[in-house]
Design a protein around this motif. Structure first.
Motif, short mmCIF file in Angstrom:
data_model
loop_
_atom_site.label_atom_id
_atom_site.label_comp_id
_atom_site.label_asym_id
_atom_site.label_seq_id
_atom_site.Cartn_x
_atom_site.Cartn_y
_atom_site.Cartn_z
N GLY A 52 -4.12 0.79 2.07
CA GLY A 52 -4.81 1.59 1.07
C GLY A 52 -5.41 2.85 1.67
O GLY A 52 -5.21 3.18 2.84
N LYS A 53 -6.19 3.54 0.87
CA LYS A 53 -6.76 4.82 1.29
C LYS A 53 -7.72 4.65 2.46
O LYS A 53 -7.66 5.39 3.45
N LYS A 54 -8.61 3.67 2.36
CA LYS A 54 -9.59 3.46 3.43
C LYS A 54 -8.92 3.03 4.72
O LYS A 54 -9.26 3.51 5.81
N MET A 55 -7.93 2.13 4.62
CA MET A 55 -7.25 1.66 5.81
C MET A 55 -6.44 2.77 6.46
O MET A 55 -6.35 2.85 7.70
N SER A 72 2.31 -1.25 18.85
CA SER A 72 2.86 -2.61 18.77
C SER A 72 2.09 -3.43 17.75
O SER A 72 0.97 -3.08 17.35
N PHE A 73 2.68 -4.53 17.35
CA PHE A 73 2.01 -5.43 16.42
C PHE A 73 0.70 -5.92 17.02
O PHE A 73 -0.32 -6.02 16.33
N GLU A 74 0.71 -6.23 18.33
CA GLU A 74 -0.49 -6.73 19.00
C GLU A 74 -1.61 -5.69 18.96
O GLU A 74 -2.78 -6.03 18.75
N GLU A 75 -1.27 -4.41 19.14
CA GLU A 75 -2.29 -3.36 19.08
C GLU A 75 -2.88 -3.25 17.68
O GLU A 75 -4.09 -3.06 17.51
N LEU A 76 -2.03 -3.36 16.68
CA LEU A 76 -2.49 -3.21 15.30
C LEU A 76 -3.36 -4.38 14.86
O LEU A 76 -4.41 -4.19 14.25
N GLU A 136 -5.20 -6.27 16.53
CA GLU A 136 -6.49 -6.33 17.23
C GLU A 136 -7.57 -5.59 16.47
O GLU A 136 -8.76 -5.88 16.61
N ILE A 137 -7.19 -4.59 15.66
CA ILE A 137 -8.17 -3.75 14.97
C ILE A 137 -8.82 -4.59 13.87
O ILE A 137 -8.14 -5.10 12.98
N SER A 138 -10.13 -4.72 13.92
CA SER A 138 -10.83 -5.67 13.06
C SER A 138 -10.63 -5.39 11.57
O SER A 138 -10.63 -6.30 10.76
N ASP A 139 -10.49 -4.12 11.18
CA ASP A 139 -10.36 -3.78 9.76
C ASP A 139 -8.93 -3.94 9.23
O ASP A 139 -8.71 -3.84 8.03
N ILE A 140 -7.97 -4.16 10.10
CA ILE A 140 -6.56 -4.17 9.68
C ILE A 140 -6.07 -5.59 9.43
O ILE A 140 -5.66 -5.93 8.33
N GLY A 141 -6.12 -6.43 10.45
CA GLY A 141 -5.70 -7.81 10.28
C GLY A 141 -4.20 -7.99 10.28
O GLY A 141 -3.43 -7.02 10.25
N PRO A 142 -3.74 -9.23 10.29
CA PRO A 142 -2.30 -9.52 10.36
C PRO A 142 -1.50 -8.95 9.20
O PRO A 142 -0.39 -8.47 9.38
N MET A 143 -2.05 -9.01 7.97
CA MET A 143 -1.32 -8.54 6.80
C MET A 143 -0.99 -7.06 6.90
O MET A 143 0.14 -6.64 6.65
N GLY A 144 -2.00 -6.25 7.29
CA GLY A 144 -1.77 -4.82 7.44
C GLY A 144 -0.80 -4.52 8.56
O GLY A 144 0.07 -3.65 8.44
N ALA A 145 -0.94 -5.25 9.67
CA ALA A 145 -0.05 -5.03 10.82
C ALA A 145 1.40 -5.36 10.46
O ALA A 145 2.33 -4.62 10.81
N ILE A 181 2.93 -2.57 8.21
CA ILE A 181 3.31 -1.33 8.92
C ILE A 181 4.59 -1.55 9.72
O ILE A 181 5.52 -0.74 9.66
N LYS A 182 4.64 -2.65 10.47
CA LYS A 182 5.84 -2.89 11.29
C LYS A 182 7.06 -3.15 10.41
O LYS A 182 8.17 -2.71 10.76
N SER A 183 6.87 -3.82 9.28
CA SER A 183 8.00 -4.06 8.37
C SER A 183 8.51 -2.74 7.79
O SER A 183 9.72 -2.51 7.70
#
Length: 667
Positions: free
Chosen positions: A514-517, A535-539, A541-550, A553-555
């Motif tokens: 979304g806009k904030k992310m 990388s997925f691991e870098e993404l 790790e970011i507390s506001d992003i989480g697995p779903m956001g990572a 992006i990679k998909s």
């Protein structure tokens, strides 16, 4: 009826709806439907005590304290109120009090604000803590967020060592409309009503969002060392200290006075600037409270009269599915026009197929309609009569209504999606999203103009907007276009190339981003190229992003056509650099450093997160070899051990603060 089975079903339904209401701020049932479930369960448990569950939700006051905030035990339990739904309930309330005491008593009548209960604790004239109701015994510490509410005094003249006041945090109707309009522009899920908006806002981890949303608070109760004769006297005192006390509240001498005041509130409720869902009636004489007594959940000296929801009945003419930019299917009701709260309603959302099936809503049936928060038309359900069962049962669509592709459901979701990237419905919505105010903000590209350009085969992909200057003469000839309009349009498109990159990232329409992310990601990676190479691991790790956001992006980046689209945007000169740089403090020792926080610190975790963000640091959720610092408080656990094993620098609180320039040090 199998009584034991029905009690179990009711308990499960109420538990689910408690979670959605109190924890998720996303209720599935309206108040009247929920109250009916509670009333039925209470009646069955009373009549058949042998089947009563010892963990029955009837025993609970309200919600639960969420884990994302510190938990605080209330000094005095924050009880709920018993509900009255009709005049007989109020008469029974009055009769029961009359049986308990022979003393003369009167009442105090207040509007029941539809908001979130809060306890405010002051010491020596200073606000030191704010706690939500939670389960009535333990609530959430939301002190940092309460400090953002202007109507709540931070200092008062009463210098008592301990003073507690209670009230209702609420959002005005106008502010609610503004917030939902902004969420609509950002293609975010709308709040159902002002109560959920207030609750969701107060439980935000970002206090800046709380400050922007303009919450207010009515105060309705006093705990302290002053001895007042009546509840109304205590409110007069609180008002003198600067607290907001509702001016519509007033005394009532007897039951007939109460009936008249309820009738008055019922007539004016739609004219008020805030939502009320009923009227609270309390015995005014404070010395009678202990005598009248309490149950484990509610005081016997007070009751809440609940207004019935404004519901109208009309005919459901059709159910129409539409496709969004991500391919998500939304079902919409086409209705015979009906007026609710002064507005003519012709359509309403039905959300998804599971919503329709679970409520057995059928085309050509009579349906109940309400406006959630006086804003969003919603179908509650069908009227079940003899004619209803002659109507065909709703069946979900299996193919996209635009391109006829098979619809799919992702694991863990209930929504259906069209995954055809060439679906015209999706393409049109993607084009509209890209130019919207929340994304690239290209003024003049309305939905009608986009459709005209699409019909003339001038745009198919978002990068085609930046080639429209080549077709200037052809565009001018289109209906209701002209030289000046086209010049302004092409100029707006050209100007958008220099937008800060988070607008472009949001405009790409990556699922779950979304806009904030988008802003958060580019404040960390500085440009879109760096983000897409992460990388997925870098993404993750970011507390506001989480697995779903990572994963999203990679998909997205794994699809060749998506990368080609992005490269073509770059070829046309669009800015991919994050240029919305916030002003930094002079000391930038933690700029771009990856920091993990653990343990108990002297101030709320939010304070240190804000400090890191202000100094351009990056907050991470877990320790890796790429972590720069671990900010460590007391009672640190596994993260401290892992940091030592990976030779990550550990900073105690004082060491950390020496690296940054604290703002508002004396506050």
């Amino acid at each position: 009826m199998d009584i034991k089975k029905r009690i179990k079903e009711l308990c499960e339904q109420i538990e689910i709806n408690n979670k959605r209401y109190y924890e998720d701020d996303n209720p599935f049932l309206d108040d009247s439907e929920y109250d009916m479930l509670v009333s039925e369960l209470r009646g069955l448990e009373t009549k058949y005590p042998e089947y009563k569950n010892p963990n029955s939700p009837i025993n609970y006051v309200g919600g639960f304290a969420a884990d994302k905030f510190s938990k605080v035990k209330h000094k005095n339990p924050m009880l709920s109120l018993a509900n009255a739904f009709n005049i007989n309930d109020l008469k029974n309330f009055y009769t029961q009090i009359s049986k308990i005491t022979n003393d003369n008593f009167s009442f105090f009548v207040e509007p029941k604000i539809d908001g979130l209960s809060i306890s405010l604790i002051y010491s020596n004239g200073k606000l030191i803590k704010a706690v939500t109701r939670g389960d009535g015994n333990t609530g959430e510490d939301v002190t940092e967020n309460i400090f953002q509410i202007k109507s709540i005094p931070k200092f008062i003249l009463d210098k008592s060592e301990y003073l507690e006041v209670r009230g209702e945090v609420y959002l005005s109707k106008n502010d609610f409309k503004k917030i939902n309009h902004e969420k609509f522009l950002n293609r975010e899920k709308l709040f159902a009503n002002p109560r959920n908006a207030a609750s969701g806002t107060l439980r935000q981890l970002d206090s800046e969002i709380v400050a922007k949303r303009n919450l207010s608070c009515w105060i309705y109760y006093y705990f302290g060392n002053r001895n007042f004769t009546t509840h109304s006297d205590s409110l007069d005192y609180l008002k003198s200290l600067g607290f907001m006390v509702n001016s519509l509240s007033s005394k009532a001498n007897n039951i007939n006075d109460i009936f008249l005041k309820i009738e008055t509130f019922s007539k004016i409720r739609n004219e008020l600037e805030y939502e009320i869902d009923g009227v609270v009636i309390k015995v005014d004489q404070l010395n009678l409270y202990e005598k009248i007594g309490y149950t484990s959940k509610v005081p016997k000296w007070a009751i809440a009269f609940k207004f019935p929801a404004e519901v109208k009945i009309t005919k459901l003419l059709d159910i129409v599915p539409t496709i969004g930019r991500t391919g998500r299917v939304t079902y919409n009701a086409v209705l015979e026009p009906v007026i609710i709260a002064g507005t003519t309603i012709r359509s309403a959302t039905l959300h998804n197929a599971e919503f329709i099936i679970s409520r057995d809503i059928r085309i050509n049936s009579a349906v109940k309609i309400k406006k959630a928060g006086d804003i969003i038309p919603e179908v509650i359900g069908s009227i079940v009569d003899n004619e209803f069962f002659k109507l065909p049962i709703f069946e979900k669509e299996t193919q996209c209504p635009i391109c006829n592709s098979c619809l799919e459901i992702f694991d863990g979701e209930v929504d259906q999606y069209c995954n055809n990237e060439n679906c015209q419905g999706k393409l049109i919505k993607k084009l509209e999203h890209f130019v919207s105010r929340a994304a690239m903000n290209i003024e003049g590209l309305s939905e009608k103009i986009i459709l005209k350009l699409y019909d003339k085969n001038l745009i198919r992909e978002i990068y085609d907007f930046y080639d429209l200057y080549k077709h200037r003469d052809e565009i001018i000839t289109l209906d209701k276009m002209g030289d000046k309009l086209v010049s302004n349009l092409l100029n707006a498109i050209e100007v958008s190339k220099s937008n800060s990159a988070e607008l472009l990232l949001f405009g790409l329409g990556i699922r779950h981003i979304g806009k904030k992310m988008s802003d958060t990601l580019l404040s960390i990676f500085n440009n879109i190229d760096n983000l897409f190479k992460a990388s997925f691991e870098e993404l993750v790790e970011i507390s506001d992003i989480g697995p779903m956001g990572a994963i999203s992006i990679k998909s997205w980046c794994s699809v060749k056509s998506n990368i080609q689209l992005y490269e073509k945007l770059k070829e046309r000169g669009l800015n991919i650099v994050y240029s919305k740089m916030k002003q930094k403090n002079n000391n930038v020792n933690i700029a771009s450093k990856k920091i993990v926080i653990t343990g108990s610190l002297s101030k709320p975790r939010k304070y240190f997160e804000d400090l890191i963000k202000r100094n351009s640091g990056i907050i991470m959720s877990s320790i890796t070899s790429k972590t720069d610092f671990l900010l460590c408080g007391l009672n640190a656990g596994n993260k401290l051990n892992k940091a030592k094993n990976l030779n990550v620098k550990v900073l105690e609180e004082n060491d950390f603060l020496s690296l940054v320039e604290e703002e508002n040090e004396n506050n």
